[in-house]
Design a protein around this motif. Structure first.
Motif, PDB file in Angstrom:
ATOM      1  N   CYS A  78      69.566  69.237  42.063  1.00 21.05           N
ATOM      2  CA  CYS A  78      69.478  70.697  42.117  1.00 21.05           C
ATOM      3  C   CYS A  78      68.023  71.141  42.133  1.00 21.05           C
ATOM      4  O   CYS A  78      67.560  71.730  43.092  1.00 21.05           O
ATOM      5  N   ALA A  79      67.280  70.815  41.079  1.00 26.40           N
ATOM      6  CA  ALA A  79      65.881  71.238  41.020  1.00 26.40           C
ATOM      7  C   ALA A  79      65.083  70.676  42.182  1.00 26.40           C
ATOM      8  O   ALA A  79      64.214  71.359  42.749  1.00 26.40           O
ATOM      9  N   GLY A  80      65.368  69.433  42.566  1.00 31.79           N
ATOM     10  CA  GLY A  80      64.644  68.820  43.677  1.00 31.79           C
ATOM     11  C   GLY A  80      64.941  69.489  45.001  1.00 31.79           C
ATOM     12  O   GLY A  80      64.028  69.907  45.723  1.00 31.79           O
ATOM     13  N   ILE A  81      66.221  69.626  45.345  1.00 35.56           N
ATOM     14  CA  ILE A  81      66.562  70.203  46.652  1.00 35.56           C
ATOM     15  C   ILE A  81      66.265  71.694  46.709  1.00 35.56           C
ATOM     16  O   ILE A  81      65.895  72.222  47.760  1.00 35.56           O
ATOM     17  N   THR A  82      66.380  72.401  45.585  1.00 29.01           N
ATOM     18  CA  THR A  82      66.096  73.844  45.585  1.00 29.01           C
ATOM     19  C   THR A  82      64.645  74.126  45.961  1.00 29.01           C
ATOM     20  O   THR A  82      64.348  75.147  46.589  1.00 29.01           O
ATOM     21  N   THR A  83      63.744  73.233  45.594  1.00 33.75           N
ATOM     22  CA  THR A  83      62.328  73.424  45.929  1.00 33.75           C
ATOM     23  C   THR A  83      61.959  72.727  47.236  1.00 33.75           C
ATOM     24  O   THR A  83      61.129  73.217  47.991  1.00 33.75           O
ATOM     25  N   TYR A  84      62.579  71.598  47.516  1.00 33.15           N
ATOM     26  CA  TYR A  84      62.290  70.865  48.757  1.00 33.15           C
ATOM     27  C   TYR A  84      62.689  71.674  49.984  1.00 33.15           C
ATOM     28  O   TYR A  84      61.943  71.740  50.980  1.00 33.15           O
ATOM     29  N   SER A  85      63.876  72.299  49.945  1.00 31.80           N
ATOM     30  CA  SER A  85      64.407  72.972  51.128  1.00 31.80           C
ATOM     31  C   SER A  85      63.472  74.066  51.668  1.00 31.80           C
ATOM     32  O   SER A  85      63.165  74.075  52.860  1.00 31.80           O
ATOM     33  N   PRO A  86      62.985  74.996  50.846  1.00 30.32           N
ATOM     34  CA  PRO A  86      62.058  75.998  51.406  1.00 30.32           C
ATOM     35  C   PRO A  86      60.724  75.406  51.842  1.00 30.32           C
ATOM     36  O   PRO A  86      60.136  75.864  52.835  1.00 30.32           O
ATOM     37  N   LEU A  87      60.232  74.405  51.138  1.00 34.99           N
ATOM     38  CA  LEU A  87      58.976  73.773  51.561  1.00 34.99           C
ATOM     39  C   LEU A  87      59.134  73.169  52.950  1.00 34.99           C
ATOM     40  O   LEU A  87      58.247  73.283  53.809  1.00 34.99           O
ATOM     41  N   ARG A  88      60.268  72.525  53.203  1.00 40.24           N
ATOM     42  CA  ARG A  88      60.530  71.944  54.521  1.00 40.24           C
ATOM     43  C   ARG A  88      60.788  73.023  55.571  1.00 40.24           C
ATOM     44  O   ARG A  88      60.274  72.966  56.693  1.00 40.24           O
ATOM     45  N   HIS A  89      61.602  74.016  55.207  1.00 39.71           N
ATOM     46  CA  HIS A  89      61.970  75.038  56.189  1.00 39.71           C
ATOM     47  C   HIS A  89      60.750  75.794  56.692  1.00 39.71           C
ATOM     48  O   HIS A  89      60.649  76.120  57.883  1.00 39.71           O
ATOM     49  N   TRP A  90      59.814  76.094  55.789  1.00 36.94           N
ATOM     50  CA  TRP A  90      58.606  76.822  56.189  1.00 36.94           C
ATOM     51  C   TRP A  90      57.448  75.875  56.529  1.00 36.94           C
ATOM     52  O   TRP A  90      56.306  76.287  56.623  1.00 36.94           O
ATOM     53  N   LYS A  91      57.792  74.588  56.726  1.00 38.33           N
ATOM     54  CA  LYS A  91      56.878  73.593  57.292  1.00 38.33           C
ATOM     55  C   LYS A  91      55.572  73.457  56.507  1.00 38.33           C
ATOM     56  O   LYS A  91      54.471  73.427  57.072  1.00 38.33           O
ATOM     57  N   VAL A  92      55.702  73.369  55.202  1.00 38.28           N
ATOM     58  CA  VAL A  92      54.537  73.123  54.354  1.00 38.28           C
ATOM     59  C   VAL A  92      54.005  71.720  54.615  1.00 38.28           C
ATOM     60  O   VAL A  92      54.773  70.754  54.756  1.00 38.28           O
ATOM     61  N   GLY A  93      52.677  71.609  54.706  1.00 40.75           N
ATOM     62  CA  GLY A  93      52.095  70.308  54.985  1.00 40.75           C
ATOM     63  C   GLY A  93      50.600  70.287  54.757  1.00 40.75           C
ATOM     64  O   GLY A  93      50.021  71.215  54.161  1.00 40.75           O
ATOM     65  N   PRO A  94      49.933  69.238  55.240  1.00 42.12           N
ATOM     66  CA  PRO A  94      48.488  69.078  55.027  1.00 42.12           C
ATOM     67  C   PRO A  94      47.691  70.262  55.551  1.00 42.12           C
ATOM     68  O   PRO A  94      48.025  70.851  56.588  1.00 42.12           O
ATOM     69  N   GLY A  95      46.647  70.614  54.809  1.00 36.53           N
ATOM     70  CA  GLY A  95      45.765  71.701  55.211  1.00 36.53           C
ATOM     71  C   GLY A  95      46.206  73.070  54.749  1.00 36.53           C
ATOM     72  O   GLY A  95      45.473  74.041  54.906  1.00 36.53           O
ATOM     73  N   GLN A  96      47.400  73.156  54.158  1.00 34.27           N
ATOM     74  CA  GLN A  96      47.888  74.452  53.700  1.00 34.27           C
ATOM     75  C   GLN A  96      47.613  74.650  52.218  1.00 34.27           C
ATOM     76  O   GLN A  96      47.595  73.693  51.436  1.00 34.27           O
ATOM     77  N   LYS A  97      47.422  75.905  51.850  1.00 36.55           N
ATOM     78  CA  LYS A  97      47.297  76.286  50.446  1.00 36.55           C
ATOM     79  C   LYS A  97      48.637  76.859  49.999  1.00 36.55           C
ATOM     80  O   LYS A  97      49.136  77.823  50.577  1.00 36.55           O
ATOM     81  N   VAL A  98      49.196  76.233  48.973  1.00 38.95           N
ATOM     82  CA  VAL A  98      50.536  76.591  48.490  1.00 38.95           C
ATOM     83  C   VAL A  98      50.446  76.991  47.026  1.00 38.95           C
ATOM     84  O   VAL A  98      49.834  76.290  46.210  1.00 38.95           O
ATOM     85  N   GLY A  99      51.065  78.108  46.685  1.00 44.16           N
ATOM     86  CA  GLY A  99      51.179  78.536  45.298  1.00 44.16           C
ATOM     87  C   GLY A  99      52.575  78.265  44.776  1.00 44.16           C
ATOM     88  O   GLY A  99      53.559  78.443  45.516  1.00 44.16           O
ATOM     89  N   VAL A 100      52.672  77.814  43.541  1.00 43.54           N
ATOM     90  CA  VAL A 100      53.962  77.650  42.871  1.00 43.54           C
ATOM     91  C   VAL A 100      53.941  78.533  41.630  1.00 43.54           C
ATOM     92  O   VAL A 100      53.062  78.396  40.770  1.00 43.54           O
ATOM     93  N   VAL A 101      54.892  79.458  41.556  1.00 40.26           N
ATOM     94  CA  VAL A 101      54.957  80.409  40.451  1.00 40.26           C
ATOM     95  C   VAL A 101      55.951  79.892  39.417  1.00 40.26           C
ATOM     96  O   VAL A 101      57.134  79.718  39.707  1.00 40.26           O
ATOM     97  N   GLY A 102      55.462  79.629  38.216  1.00 42.09           N
ATOM     98  CA  GLY A 102      56.299  79.111  37.143  1.00 42.09           C
ATOM     99  C   GLY A 102      56.257  77.598  37.096  1.00 42.09           C
ATOM    100  O   GLY A 102      56.303  76.924  38.134  1.00 42.09           O
ATOM    101  N   LEU A 103      56.158  77.047  35.892  1.00 43.30           N
ATOM    102  CA  LEU A 103      56.115  75.592  35.733  1.00 43.30           C
ATOM    103  C   LEU A 103      57.222  75.172  34.763  1.00 43.30           C
ATOM    104  O   LEU A 103      56.973  74.765  33.638  1.00 43.30           O
ATOM    105  N   GLY A 104      58.446  75.289  35.257  1.00 39.04           N
ATOM    106  CA  GLY A 104      59.611  74.861  34.498  1.00 39.04           C
ATOM    107  C   GLY A 104      60.355  73.783  35.261  1.00 39.04           C
ATOM    108  O   GLY A 104      59.756  72.994  35.990  1.00 39.04           O
ATOM    109  N   GLY A 105      61.693  73.765  35.106  1.00 37.97           N
ATOM    110  CA  GLY A 105      62.503  72.749  35.768  1.00 37.97           C
ATOM    111  C   GLY A 105      62.343  72.753  37.273  1.00 37.97           C
ATOM    112  O   GLY A 105      62.221  71.699  37.905  1.00 37.97           O
ATOM    113  N   LEU A 106      62.343  73.939  37.879  1.00 38.28           N
ATOM    114  CA  LEU A 106      62.129  74.049  39.321  1.00 38.28           C
ATOM    115  C   LEU A 106      60.653  73.911  39.673  1.00 38.28           C
ATOM    116  O   LEU A 106      60.281  73.167  40.583  1.00 38.28           O
TER     117      LEU A 106
END
Length: 353
Positions: free
Chosen positions: A162-190
């Motif tokens: 759950c926690a893995g796929i919930t975060t993996y899916s949007p990262l993949r869908h919006w094509k996150v990869g090298p050279g990008q700056k990514v913010g993650v809001v909240g440091l809990g289970g997800l």
């Protein structure tokens, strides 16, 4: 015919968990039976069991981050054998023939909606489904995942469902990869999985948190920078810097300060579901930089398998605290206090009398 199954259940929103026995169906031709070894504890379990979301049916047996060993396969099953390690996530059925199901996006099933691993309609026995706080589960083959991690890692693999796929899916869908700056809001289970996954994809990760004490952990997990979101001066330094922001917080909060951190054409995706709405964002914040605000729901079965394979290849698991099932009420109380780093995983051997 049915199989007696042991579990822990709640009988009402205010009751503690207690032992509960029920029957699983015997294997149908396309079914797989799994003896459950570990089950992760998701905040959704708490919301459902304690009646904080509408529609809970009682008795309720939560649990949708399931890993175990296959104990039986139906006559039509291929690709799985007795003894294999396997996983079950948030879904155990869907219509199978709508546009979303045809696209392997079963979580967006347009006819029946996906059937939840617990508290969903049981099309075989009638009634509703019971989840992974139990010693055994029977699931249709197309909703079973292959686990490639070592057996010693299974407790930490379970939350990936759950926690893995919930975060993996949007990262993949919006094509996150090298050279990008990514913010993650909240440091809990997800959030902790979002940091690990985005870093493994090659992005430069910044964590936005209200807790200054989480800085060291954020850096250990793969972040390059930590911003205390309650500090207006720190937030001002992040204006228009990010290609993508993943917001994992499941409580209402001001989205505008975070949206202002996006570059032109940047996207912020919400994966946390608060129990009351976020304050409405300022439309100008979107229009004048062509920014996008979106949402994402878990992931389809094919993408979940992809996520598991990605995590195995990159040596990724969740950070877990393993507990016996008898401590589940205590675990729920600690989740409410954010007193876990970063996911509980139940050792289902503790169900043995």
């Amino acid at each position: 015919m049915t199989r007696p199954t042991r579990s822990y259940a709640v009988q009402s929103p205010s009751d503690p968990f207690a032992p509960f026995s029920f029957d699983r169906r015997d294997l149908q031709p396309d079914d797989i039976g799994i003896d459950i070894l570990f089950c992760g504890v998701c905040h959704s379990d708490l919301h459902t069991a304690r009646g904080e979301w509408p529609g809970t049916q009682y008795p309720c047996v939560p649990g949708h981050e399931i890993v175990g060993r296959i104990s039986g396969v139906g006559s039509a099953v291929t690709g799985f054998e007795v003894g294999d390690l396997a996983g079950v996530g948030c879904m155990v059925d869907s219509c199978g023939d709508c546009a979303s199901c045809d696209a392997s996006e079963e979580q967006y099933c347009e006819k029946t909606g996906f059937v939840g691993t617990y508290n969903g309609p049981d099309s075989v026995l009638g009634g509703y489904t019971f989840g992974g706080y139990s010693d055994h589960i029977v699931v249709k083959q197309r909703f079973v995942l292959k686990i490639g991690h070592a057996e010693a890692d299974l407790a930490a693999v379970a939350p990936l469902l759950c926690a893995g796929i919930t975060t993996y899916s949007p990262l993949r869908h919006w094509k996150v990869g090298p050279g990008q700056k990514v913010g993650v809001v909240g440091l809990g289970g997800l959030g902790h999985m979002g940091v690990k996954l985005a870093a493994a994809m090659g992005a430069e990760v910044t964590v936005f948190t209200t807790s200054p004490g989480k800085r060291e952990d954020a850096l250990r997990l793969g972040a390059k920078e930590v911003i205390v979101s309650r500090d207006a001066d720190q937030m001002a330094t992040q204006a228009s810097r990010f290609d993508f922001i993943l917001d994992t917080v499941a409580a209402p909060h001001d989205l505008d300060a975070l949206l202002a951190c996006l570059k032109r054409d940047g996207t912020m995706v919400l994966v946390g579901v608060p129990d009351s709405p976020h304050p409405s964002p300022n439309v100008g914040n979107l229009i004048f930089r062509r920014r996008a605000l979106a949402g994402s729901l878990i992931g389809g079965i094919a993408e979940t398998q992809e996520m598991l394979d990605f995590c195995k290849a990159h040596g990724l698991t969740s950070d877990v605290e393993v507990i016996p099932i008898q401590k589940i009420d205590e675990a729920y109380d600690r989740i409410v206090k954010s007193d876990v780093k970063y996911r509980f995983s139940i050792d289902m051997a503790s169900l043995t009398p």
